[in-house]
Design a protein around this motif. Structure first.
Motif, PDB file in Angstrom:
ATOM      1  N   THR A 274       0.841  -1.200   0.000  1.00  0.00           N
ATOM      2  CA  THR A 274       0.000   0.000   0.000  1.00  0.00           C
ATOM      3  C   THR A 274       0.873   1.246   0.000  1.00  0.00           C
ATOM      4  O   THR A 274       2.044   1.208   0.375  1.00  0.00           O
ATOM      5  CB  THR A 274      -0.908   0.044   1.246  1.00  0.00           C
ATOM      6  OG1 THR A 274      -0.091   0.043   2.420  1.00  0.00           O
ATOM      7  CG2 THR A 274      -1.861  -1.135   1.275  1.00  0.00           C
ATOM      8  N   ASP A 275       0.292   2.344  -0.414  1.00  0.00           N
ATOM      9  CA  ASP A 275       0.958   3.639  -0.349  1.00  0.00           C
ATOM     10  C   ASP A 275       1.072   4.028   1.117  1.00  0.00           C
ATOM     11  O   ASP A 275       0.091   3.946   1.863  1.00  0.00           O
ATOM     12  CB  ASP A 275       0.139   4.676  -1.130  1.00  0.00           C
ATOM     13  CG  ASP A 275       0.834   6.009  -1.193  1.00  0.00           C
ATOM     14  OD1 ASP A 275       0.750   6.771  -0.194  1.00  0.00           O
ATOM     15  OD2 ASP A 275       1.458   6.292  -2.225  1.00  0.00           O
ATOM     16  N   LYS A 276       2.261   4.459   1.552  1.00  0.00           N
ATOM     17  CA  LYS A 276       2.416   4.708   2.990  1.00  0.00           C
ATOM     18  C   LYS A 276       1.719   5.969   3.480  1.00  0.00           C
ATOM     19  O   LYS A 276       1.454   6.091   4.661  1.00  0.00           O
ATOM     20  CB  LYS A 276       3.879   4.672   3.407  1.00  0.00           C
ATOM     21  CG  LYS A 276       4.757   5.753   2.939  1.00  0.00           C
ATOM     22  CD  LYS A 276       6.156   5.534   3.499  1.00  0.00           C
ATOM     23  CE  LYS A 276       7.138   6.455   2.856  1.00  0.00           C
ATOM     24  NZ  LYS A 276       8.478   6.280   3.343  1.00  0.00           N
ATOM     25  N   THR A 277       1.368   6.895   2.600  1.00  0.00           N
ATOM     26  CA  THR A 277       0.647   8.084   3.068  1.00  0.00           C
ATOM     27  C   THR A 277      -0.865   7.916   2.961  1.00  0.00           C
ATOM     28  O   THR A 277      -1.587   8.265   3.891  1.00  0.00           O
ATOM     29  CB  THR A 277       1.085   9.351   2.292  1.00  0.00           C
ATOM     30  OG1 THR A 277       0.959   9.110   0.897  1.00  0.00           O
ATOM     31  CG2 THR A 277       2.500   9.743   2.628  1.00  0.00           C
ATOM     32  N   THR A 278      -1.354   7.369   1.849  1.00  0.00           N
ATOM     33  CA  THR A 278      -2.804   7.232   1.668  1.00  0.00           C
ATOM     34  C   THR A 278      -3.331   5.868   2.114  1.00  0.00           C
ATOM     35  O   THR A 278      -4.534   5.703   2.281  1.00  0.00           O
ATOM     36  CB  THR A 278      -3.190   7.419   0.193  1.00  0.00           C
ATOM     37  OG1 THR A 278      -2.637   6.347  -0.577  1.00  0.00           O
ATOM     38  CG2 THR A 278      -2.725   8.760  -0.330  1.00  0.00           C
ATOM     39  N   GLU A 279      -2.435   4.898   2.282  1.00  0.00           N
ATOM     40  CA  GLU A 279      -2.764   3.521   2.630  1.00  0.00           C
ATOM     41  C   GLU A 279      -3.636   2.827   1.581  1.00  0.00           C
ATOM     42  O   GLU A 279      -4.233   1.793   1.831  1.00  0.00           O
ATOM     43  CB  GLU A 279      -3.411   3.437   4.023  1.00  0.00           C
ATOM     44  CG  GLU A 279      -2.471   3.886   5.118  1.00  0.00           C
ATOM     45  CD  GLU A 279      -3.029   3.715   6.514  1.00  0.00           C
ATOM     46  OE1 GLU A 279      -4.094   3.090   6.674  1.00  0.00           O
ATOM     47  OE2 GLU A 279      -2.388   4.216   7.449  1.00  0.00           O
ATOM     48  N   GLU A 280      -3.691   3.408   0.374  1.00  0.00           N
ATOM     49  CA  GLU A 280      -4.395   2.786  -0.749  1.00  0.00           C
ATOM     50  C   GLU A 280      -3.509   1.716  -1.365  1.00  0.00           C
ATOM     51  O   GLU A 280      -2.281   1.868  -1.406  1.00  0.00           O
ATOM     52  CB  GLU A 280      -4.738   3.834  -1.812  1.00  0.00           C
ATOM     53  CG  GLU A 280      -5.773   4.843  -1.362  1.00  0.00           C
ATOM     54  CD  GLU A 280      -7.153   4.213  -1.161  1.00  0.00           C
ATOM     55  OE1 GLU A 280      -7.550   3.368  -1.998  1.00  0.00           O
ATOM     56  OE2 GLU A 280      -7.809   4.552  -0.166  1.00  0.00           O
TER      57      GLU A 280
ATOM     58  N   LYS B  94      -1.311  -0.262  -3.902  1.00  0.00           N
ATOM     59  CA  LYS B  94      -0.505   0.191  -5.049  1.00  0.00           C
ATOM     60  C   LYS B  94      -0.954  -0.535  -6.311  1.00  0.00           C
ATOM     61  O   LYS B  94      -1.425  -1.669  -6.269  1.00  0.00           O
ATOM     62  CB  LYS B  94       0.969  -0.112  -4.809  1.00  0.00           C
ATOM     63  CG  LYS B  94       1.608   0.752  -3.763  1.00  0.00           C
ATOM     64  CD  LYS B  94       2.357   1.860  -4.425  1.00  0.00           C
ATOM     65  CE  LYS B  94       3.278   2.509  -3.411  1.00  0.00           C
ATOM     66  NZ  LYS B  94       3.864   3.708  -3.941  1.00  0.00           N
TER      67      LYS B  94
END
Length: 110
Positions: A32-38, A40
């Motif tokens: 996951t993206d570490k800032t948005t937690e969405e 990848k």
């Protein structure tokens, strides 16, 4: 008949005794993206390495995978399958380190 049975038992023992540790491992992960937690999505250059310690230690094996396709956060790779077999005895614990580009993910995986 007894000779045939003895031959089969001995043959099975010899084959089992000469079996080797596989030189490849299947690995799958979720990213996951570490800032948005969405999750990848896309193609990423990844490096996988096996270490003999959780936080420091010595790098025992390393392999780059270029690119790795990540779909909805999921990816899978065959370690040792990109031309660099894993030539370790596996008689001790190793820790898998994953890097995406230059970013090393933490912690290492047991």
């Amino acid at each position: 008949m007894k000779r045939l049975l003895l031959f089969l038992v001995v043959s099975t023992f010899i084959i089992s005794a000469t079996a080797q540790v596989p030189k490849t491992l299947s690995f799958q992960g979720y990213l996951t993206d570490k800032t948005t937690e969405e999750p990848k999505n896309g193609n990423f250059n990844m490096t996988f390495s096996l270490w003999d310690d959780l936080t420091a230690g010595k790098n025992r094996w390393e392999e780059a995978h270029t690119p790795v396709t990540i779909d909805k956060g999921l990816y899978k790779v065959i370690l040792g399958g990109a031309g660099k077999p894993i030539n370790l005895a596996f008689d001790s614990v190793y820790y898998l380190q994953v890097a995406i580009g230059e970013e090393v993910l933490s912690p290492r995986i047991t």
